[in-house]
Design an enzyme around this catalytic site. Structure first.
Site, PDB file in Angstrom:
ATOM      1  CG  LEU A 354     -79.371  40.836  28.481  1.00 51.65           C
ATOM      2  CD1 LEU A 354     -78.506  42.076  28.302  1.00 51.65           C
ATOM      3  CD2 LEU A 354     -78.908  40.035  29.693  1.00 51.65           C
ATOM      4  CD  GLN A 356     -89.548  41.007  23.391  1.00 47.00           C
ATOM      5  OE1 GLN A 356     -88.789  40.051  23.378  1.00 47.00           O
ATOM      6  NE2 GLN A 356     -89.852  41.691  22.292  1.00 47.00           N
ATOM      7  N   GLY A 358     -91.105  47.364  24.547  1.00 48.94           N
ATOM      8  CA  GLY A 358     -92.151  47.663  23.586  1.00 48.94           C
ATOM      9  C   GLY A 358     -91.638  47.782  22.165  1.00 48.94           C
ATOM     10  CG  PHE A 359     -90.065  50.853  20.887  1.00 52.20           C
ATOM     11  CD1 PHE A 359     -91.280  50.926  20.236  1.00 52.20           C
ATOM     12  CD2 PHE A 359     -89.732  51.845  21.801  1.00 52.20           C
ATOM     13  CE1 PHE A 359     -92.149  51.977  20.465  1.00 52.20           C
ATOM     14  CE2 PHE A 359     -90.597  52.895  22.036  1.00 52.20           C
ATOM     15  CZ  PHE A 359     -91.809  52.966  21.373  1.00 52.20           C
ATOM     16  N   GLY A 360     -88.555  46.285  21.053  1.00 58.57           N
ATOM     17  CA  GLY A 360     -87.613  45.267  20.621  1.00 58.57           C
ATOM     18  C   GLY A 360     -87.075  44.445  21.769  1.00 58.57           C
ATOM     19  CB  THR A 361     -85.614  41.188  21.867  1.00 58.48           C
ATOM     20  OG1 THR A 361     -86.963  40.860  21.523  1.00 58.48           O
ATOM     21  CG2 THR A 361     -85.110  40.206  22.909  1.00 58.48           C
ATOM     22  CB  VAL A 362     -82.261  44.112  25.523  1.00 63.59           C
ATOM     23  CG1 VAL A 362     -80.811  44.434  25.883  1.00 63.59           C
ATOM     24  CG2 VAL A 362     -83.028  45.405  25.251  1.00 63.59           C
ATOM     25  CE  LYS A 376     -84.694  49.547  22.321  1.00 67.31           C
ATOM     26  NZ  LYS A 376     -84.935  50.913  22.843  1.00 67.31           N
ATOM     27  CG  ASP A 473     -91.142  55.488  27.700  1.00 69.68           C
ATOM     28  OD1 ASP A 473     -92.088  55.440  28.520  1.00 69.68           O
ATOM     29  OD2 ASP A 473     -90.820  54.526  26.989  1.00 69.68           O
TER      30      ASP A 473
END
EC number: 2.7.11.-
Length: 654
Positions: A354, A356, A358-362, A376, A473
């Site tokens: 779904l 990408q 900064g901390f990972g892929t969804v 996530k 953030d």
């Protein structure tokens, strides 16, 4: 000296609260077609008619309907005071509200204002069409108390008793007993389990039918309940009716009202020990029965645990998908089995990706029961370590709001750290607002709803939830959109939890996205709710312009918007897709955005002020000053770092 200072602070705070309350109650709503100011025939007719209303309502038993002029510039006015009014109080109330209307609604034909003083409530309503005998259910005016109900209270019980009081008051107010000014009015005072007394008032104009009055008051209650159920009082009004409740008496409406006592506590078991006969002449008391039950339950528990261990050894539990987990604070959440998540995402297939971050892929996942979820998967070495992972799990478990993403559970097996959220079908805001084709789907109405929803989500985090949380953030990629394009604030990995009485903190660990970070946070590690307000302001300007914050070389969007504002050409930054929409409303949002990005954090508004500004057409909004240009300094200090780069670093000690 200390006692004197404390007393002065208390008195000042009390006076401020009183002034805020009076301002809230006397808020005029202007709407309908516009006209050309005081020089128009309609305005002149209104200026002739309004000064007569206070005298007329007194000699007409507290309710008066009048008109002046010829169509299409004819002015219709409807004025009312509450039951049991004092004549001087009614006169002063109507005089004040007519003056407010003339001042605040100089260019609008329709207006209404329910207001009051210590002794009475009153209504002044005007239009270029007859309003007599017709119920009007829009637009609403809703003002909540600034105070929220303490988390130590039994909120569930309070809501139940509040709803019961609403139903009683609504039924009594719509019985239509008595003559004109006595109809459709009810003041009630009741004891609650969690509060000594609760005061509630409902009122309709007496020209309505009982059915219309009930519908109108029901809508008022709905408008308040929808967003402000956790507040300690508030008001909701429509052109035809008025609803208010509080924890103190108001408008002199309750002097002769009989208090409804608090409901009795639920009955407890009789303290007298009962007996069960087992043999003639012998009996077992409750103490004996309890001992037998405890022993029996303990034996069954041991047997159950034995079965569980046997089946676990045989691998029979390998297909269990989730288990309930409690953190150190006793908060419960679901811990998902890694195998279940792998199966749901087709082994983290790229086809299910779904987004990408900064901390990972969804990834999108589908559980065997058909439930769709967003998964996530944190990237190893991404910068979001164990602390951020646990932080997000712990915080989101405690938060429930329609404008915050819902965390369903987590998984931390081996090296894997995974968060499982509700699935939000329209991805994130940045996929729409910065896409030339999709941006056209964001009409003015949709953008305004998104902006307001984000603001309400932040208000909940800062003031209305049981916790006080700073997101840290906030940006378009962290705003998810559901099927109806309603926003949900997401990604709480770097969020900071504050104590209830804490307003500001400092950190050496800087986390966020450059360009959205407030200058005092980026440069000095100072965190407050105003840090989020700054990020919200940047994002608001992006929503209006359709441009990324880093699309303006060397200065940023806020600087560009400020230059156009000073030149008197703020419309230059407006997205071409919005050009045909109400210019004044859009420019008002630019003004709010610029106020949110002021360099001095004390000059930025609170999110509660932003909500009020967004919902009002008449409140005067302060003029902004030059905003912070932190990105100019930051770029010169840190070389080629982009305005949109993720920042995750520590300040050096000085």
């Amino acid at each position: 000296m200390g006692k004197c200072s404390a007393l002065m602070i208390f008195l000042s705070s009390s006076l401020l609260l009183v002034l805020q309350t009076l301002h809230v109650v006397n808020a005029v709503k202007c709407f309908g077609n516009s006209f050309n100011g005081n020089s128009s025939t309609f305005a002149q007719n209104r200026q002739k008619l309004f000064p007569t209303l206070a005298d007329k309502v007194i000699i007409n038993d507290g309710f008066y309907n009048a008109s002046l002029g010829q169509d299409p510039d004819k002015v219709y006015a409807l004025v009312s005071c509450a039951r049991g009014y004092d004549q001087d109080a009614c006169y002063n109330c109507v005089q004040s509200l007519t003056q407010n209307t003339l001042t605040d609604c100089r260019s609008r034909r329709d207006s209404f204002i329910w207001g009051g003083n210590d002794d009475v409530t009153c209504l002044v309503r005007s239009s270029n069409q007859s309003t007599f005998g017709s119920v009007q259910l829009k637009p609403p005016v809703v003002w909540p108390s600034p105070d929220t109900i303490e988390s130590s209270k039994n909120i569930t019980l309070f809501k139940q008793q509040w709803e019961e009081m609403v139903n009683r008051t609504l039924e009594a107010a719509t019985k239509a007993e008595g003559s004109s000014v006595l109809k459709y009015y009810k003041a009630e005072k009741a004891g609650f389990t969690e509060f000594p007394d609760v005061y509630m008032l409902m009122q309709c104009t007496p020209d309505l039918s009982s059915r219309d009055c009930k519908q109108c008051l029901g809508d008022c209650v709905m408008y308040f309940r929808k967003d402000y159920m956790g507040r300690k009082g508030g008001m909701a009004s429509l052109p035809s009716c008025y609803f208010r409740w509080d924890l103190y008496s108001f408008h002199n409406a309750f002097d002769n009202v009989t208090r409804v006592p608090a409901p009795p506590p639920r009955p407890h078991a009789q303290e007298k020990e009962s007996c069960i006969t087992v043999k003639k002449g012998k009996s077992i008391g409750y103490g004996g029965i309890i001992a037998i039950v405890v022993v029996f339950t303990f034996i069954n528990l041991l047997v159950f645990i034995g079965f569980i261990k046997v089946y676990a050894r045989r691998g029979k539990l390998n297909n269990v998908g989730s288990a309930e987990y409690s953190d150190s604070d006793g908060q419960f959440m679901l811990r998902f089995d890694l195998g279940m998540i792998v199966m749901a995402t087709d082994d983290f297939s790229s086809e299910n990706t779904l987004g990408q971050g900064g901390f990972g892929t969804v990834y999108k996942g589908t559980f065997p029961n058909g439930q769709e979820v967003a998964v996530k998967r944190l990237t190893k070495g991404s910068g979001q370590g164990d602390m951020e992972f646990k932080n997000e799990v712990s915080l989101l478990t405690r938060l429930q709001h329609k404008n915050l993403v819902k965390l369903l559970g987590f998984c931390n097996e081996g090296d894997e750290e995974i968060l499982v959220y509700e699935f939000v079908p329209n991805s994130s805001l940045d996929h729409f607002i910065f896409d030339e084709d999709k941006r056209s789907l964001l009409t003015w109405e949709v953008r305004f709803r998104i902006i307001e929803g984000i603001a309400r989500g932040l208000l909940y985090l800062h003031e209305d939830s049981q916790l006080k949380i700073i997101h840290r953030d906030l940006k378009a990629s962290n705003i998810l959109l559901d099927a109806e394009m309603n926003p949900k604030v997401a990604d709480f990995g770097t969020a900071r939890l504050f104590d209830s009485d804490e307003t500001r903190a400092e950190t050496k660990r800087i986390a966020g996205t450059r360009g959205y970070m407030a200058p005092e946070y980026l440069n000095h590690g100072q965190i407050s709710a105003k840090s989020d307000v700054y990020s919200f302001g940047v994002m608001l300007l992006e929503m209006i312009s359709g441009e990324r914050n880093n699309s303006f070389e060397g200065e940023g969007l806020a600087a560009f918007a400020w230059k156009r504002w000073v030149e008197g050409k703020p419309e230059i930054i407006i997205d071409p897709f919005l050009i045909e929409n109400p210019r004044n409303e859009i420019i008002k949002l630019i003004q709010i955005g610029l106020l949110c990005v002021q360099e001095n954090s004390t000059k930025r508004p609170t999110m509660s002020s932003v909500i009020i500004w967004l919902g009002s057409e008449t409140i005067i909004i302060p003029l902004p000053k030059a905003p912070a240009f932190t990105w100019i300094r930051s770029q010169s200090e840190s070389g080629a770092m982009s305005l949109s780069d993720d920042v995750f670093t520590e300040l050096s000690c000085r």
